[in-house]
Structure formats: structure tokens, C-alpha cells
Design a protein around this motif. Structure first.
Motif, mmCIF file in Angstrom:
data_model
loop_
_atom_site.group_PDB
_atom_site.id
_atom_site.type_symbol
_atom_site.label_atom_id
_atom_site.label_comp_id
_atom_site.label_asym_id
_atom_site.label_seq_id
_atom_site.Cartn_x
_atom_site.Cartn_y
_atom_site.Cartn_z
ATOM 1 N N ILE A 245 0.852 -1.184 0.000
ATOM 2 C CA ILE A 245 0.000 0.000 0.000
ATOM 3 C C ILE A 245 0.893 1.241 0.000
ATOM 4 O O ILE A 245 1.704 1.448 0.907
ATOM 5 C CB ILE A 245 -0.934 0.004 1.220
ATOM 6 C CG1 ILE A 245 -1.951 -1.140 1.091
ATOM 7 C CG2 ILE A 245 -1.658 1.349 1.352
ATOM 8 C CD1 ILE A 245 -2.891 -1.275 2.265
ATOM 9 N N ALA A 246 0.735 2.054 -1.076
ATOM 10 C CA ALA A 246 1.559 3.249 -1.233
ATOM 11 C C ALA A 246 0.842 4.504 -0.771
ATOM 12 O O ALA A 246 1.488 5.493 -0.404
ATOM 13 C CB ALA A 246 1.986 3.403 -2.696
ATOM 14 N N ALA A 247 -0.499 4.506 -0.820
ATOM 15 C CA ALA A 247 -1.252 5.710 -0.467
ATOM 16 C C ALA A 247 -2.620 5.314 0.057
ATOM 17 O O ALA A 247 -3.176 4.275 -0.318
ATOM 18 C CB ALA A 247 -1.388 6.625 -1.685
ATOM 19 N N ALA A 248 -3.172 6.181 0.911
ATOM 20 C CA ALA A 248 -4.520 5.987 1.444
ATOM 21 C C ALA A 248 -5.246 7.326 1.420
ATOM 22 O O ALA A 248 -4.718 8.329 1.906
ATOM 23 C CB ALA A 248 -4.478 5.428 2.865
ATOM 24 N N ARG A 249 -6.457 7.322 0.843
ATOM 25 C CA ARG A 249 -7.283 8.527 0.786
ATOM 26 C C ARG A 249 -8.474 8.329 1.718
ATOM 27 O O ARG A 249 -9.310 7.445 1.490
ATOM 28 C CB ARG A 249 -7.757 8.789 -0.646
ATOM 29 C CG ARG A 249 -6.613 8.947 -1.623
ATOM 30 C CD ARG A 249 -7.060 9.399 -2.994
ATOM 31 N NE ARG A 249 -7.958 8.478 -3.652
ATOM 32 C CZ ARG A 249 -7.552 7.383 -4.309
ATOM 33 N NH1 ARG A 249 -6.267 7.078 -4.339
ATOM 34 N NH2 ARG A 249 -8.422 6.602 -4.903
#
Length: 258
Positions: A245-249
Motif C-alpha cells: 500500500i503506497a497511499a490511502a485517501r
């Protein structure tokens, strides 16, 4: 005459009135309607749906039976849910009169649940709330959904550490908090209601939509929905995977669930 004798000798489908069903224990009701199935304890039953959009009826037209949670793997519990469509005799008026109805269609699906201890045992799974516990998998296999949840739980827990994953957050009434990374880490996974594959914009796929082919490690974009977990609002968290997981919005949305 032979046809009539055979018809007379065939077993009648199990039937029940709404009043009878309401007076029975959930497990006894499941045994009445599904006598040929081997079932665990039934911990919840919903008659004719929930919410203001459900038309009133004097008879039982549909019900949901929820089986007690049991361990699925080391960290998740699993429950069978039975969605049963009921019908009456053709000449009856089930919405007006209290008439017996019988099952005509039984849909079985599974829900997974994260126990607060983080360890799935017979005891921790049986302690799951009878209502509103467990999450749907949005067409993902149980094994794939379980793996995605495990990855996200680990990534969210480590989010407060610098340089781990990119975090963005929007929400009214201070839902994001002074430190969105800590807010993400504190999300209650026991409230997870849905995990699904989405596109790069965070939009879900509908029946008939063409999905891109998954990489060997699975979908690139996954969304986790936590109803009412953001001080009354719903957390919708969309992650980008590569495969880590590189990003979370994070998005705190206000919604009413019927």
C-alpha cells in the motif's frame, strides 16, 4: 389417478406465518425453513427487511438468518447469512392478510469480521454482535478479502511513522483530527462493513462494467467502508497498492443506511 397419488404423497414445503416466526427462536425458525441443512446457532433474524422503504406486510415475505461467527483464519471470523425469499399460495394476499408462506429461494453468502482482540478463536468469534457485525467482500473471494484486510490493518497501524504511506484526508466537523495519520491508525476494524475493488478514482464497478486485469498480486485499488466510524460519519478509505500500500485517501462521508 397415479399423478394425484404421487402429488398427495409428496412432502409439503415448510411454511410459517409472520406471527409464528416472530414467536420462535432464530435457531428453531432456521430448522423449520431449512430442515435439510446442517446449521450452527442462529444469532439474528430480520423479518421483511429494515428501514422506511420496506412496505408493511401481514405475512413473512423475506427474512435474513445470521449464523454465529466461527474462526475463518487466525485473525478473522466468518458467518453464513441466509437471505430467504418466501411466497404464499397464488390466491392469497400476504400484504393484507396474515397467511402462511414458504421458502422459494435461499441465497447463502458469507461475512467476515475482525474481533477486537485481533485473534480469532471460538470464544472471540462467538462474542461478535449479533446485528451489524461482519463485512461484505464485494465479489472478492473470502481468501482475497482476508489478505487485503490483513495488509491494510498492518499499513494503517504503521501510518503514523514517517515515510510509510502517503495520506490524504477530507471530512467535516474535524473528522480528520489534527493528525490524519493517527486518525487512520485508530480506525475500529470491527466496524468494517465492506471491502471492494475500485478504479483509480475510488469509484466501484457495477454489473457489466469492464474491470482491468489484476496484477498477479491482486487489485491495484481497494476501498474499505466503515459506517458511522468517523464520529457519526462513515469512513471511506481508498488505498493504492503496488503491491504494498503506497497511499490511502480518507473521506468522512455522511450517509443514512436503511
Amino acid at each position: 389417478m397415479l399423478a394425484l397419488l404421487l402429488q398427495a404423497g409428496s412432502p409439503l414445503p415448510p411454511s410459517v406465518t409472520l406471527g409464528e416466526a416472530a414467536a420462535m427462536s432464530p435457531t428453531s425458525l432456521a430448522g423449520r425453513l431449512m430442515p435439510d441443512r446442517k446449521l450452527g446457532p442462529i444469532v439474528d433474524v430480520i423479518f421483511n427487511g429494515q428501514g422506511a422503504l420496506t412496505p408493511p406486510s401481514k405475512s413473512l415475505n423475506r427474512l435474513w438468518l445470521v449464523e454465529q461467527m466461527v474462526p475463518f483464519d487466525a485473525t478473522l471470523c466468518r458467518s453464513h447469512v441466509f437471505n430467504i425469499e418466501m411466497k404464499s399460495d397464488p390466491d392469497a394476499k400476504p400484504y393484507v392478510d396474515a397467511v402462511p408462506t414458504h421458502p422459494v429461494k435461499i441465497e447463502e453468502y458469507d461475512r467476515l469480521w475482525v474481533p477486537p482482540t485481533g485473534v480469532a478463536t471460538a470464544a472471540t468469534c462467538a462474542a461478535a454482535p449479533a446485528q451489524e457485525s461482519g463485512f461484505g467482500t464485494g465479489g472478492l473471494s473470502l481468501q482475497q478479502a482476508a489478505a487485503l484486510v490483513a495488509q491494510a490493518r498492518n499499513a494503517f497501524a504503521l501510518a503514523p511513522r514517517p515515510g510509510k504511506i502517503a495520506i490524504s484526508c477530507k471530512g467535516d466537523k474535524g473528522a480528520c483530527g489534527s493528525n490524519p495519520r493517527k486518525t487512520l491508525a485508530a480506525i475500529d476494524w470491527g466496524t468494517l462493513a465492506f471491502v471492494e475493488q475500485v478504479n483509480s478514482k475510488g469509484d466501484g464497478y457495477y454489473v457489466g462494467d469492464r474491470k482491468p486485469a489484476d496484477a498477479p498480486w491482486g487489485p491495484a485499488h481497494v476501498q474499505f467502508t466503515f459506517p458511522y466510524a468517523a464520529d457519526g460519519a462513515t469512513w471511506v478509505v481508498t488505498v493504492d497498492r503496488k503491491p504494498a500500500i503506497a497511499a490511502a485517501r480518507m473521506d468522512a462521508q455522511w450517509a443514512i443506511y436503511e
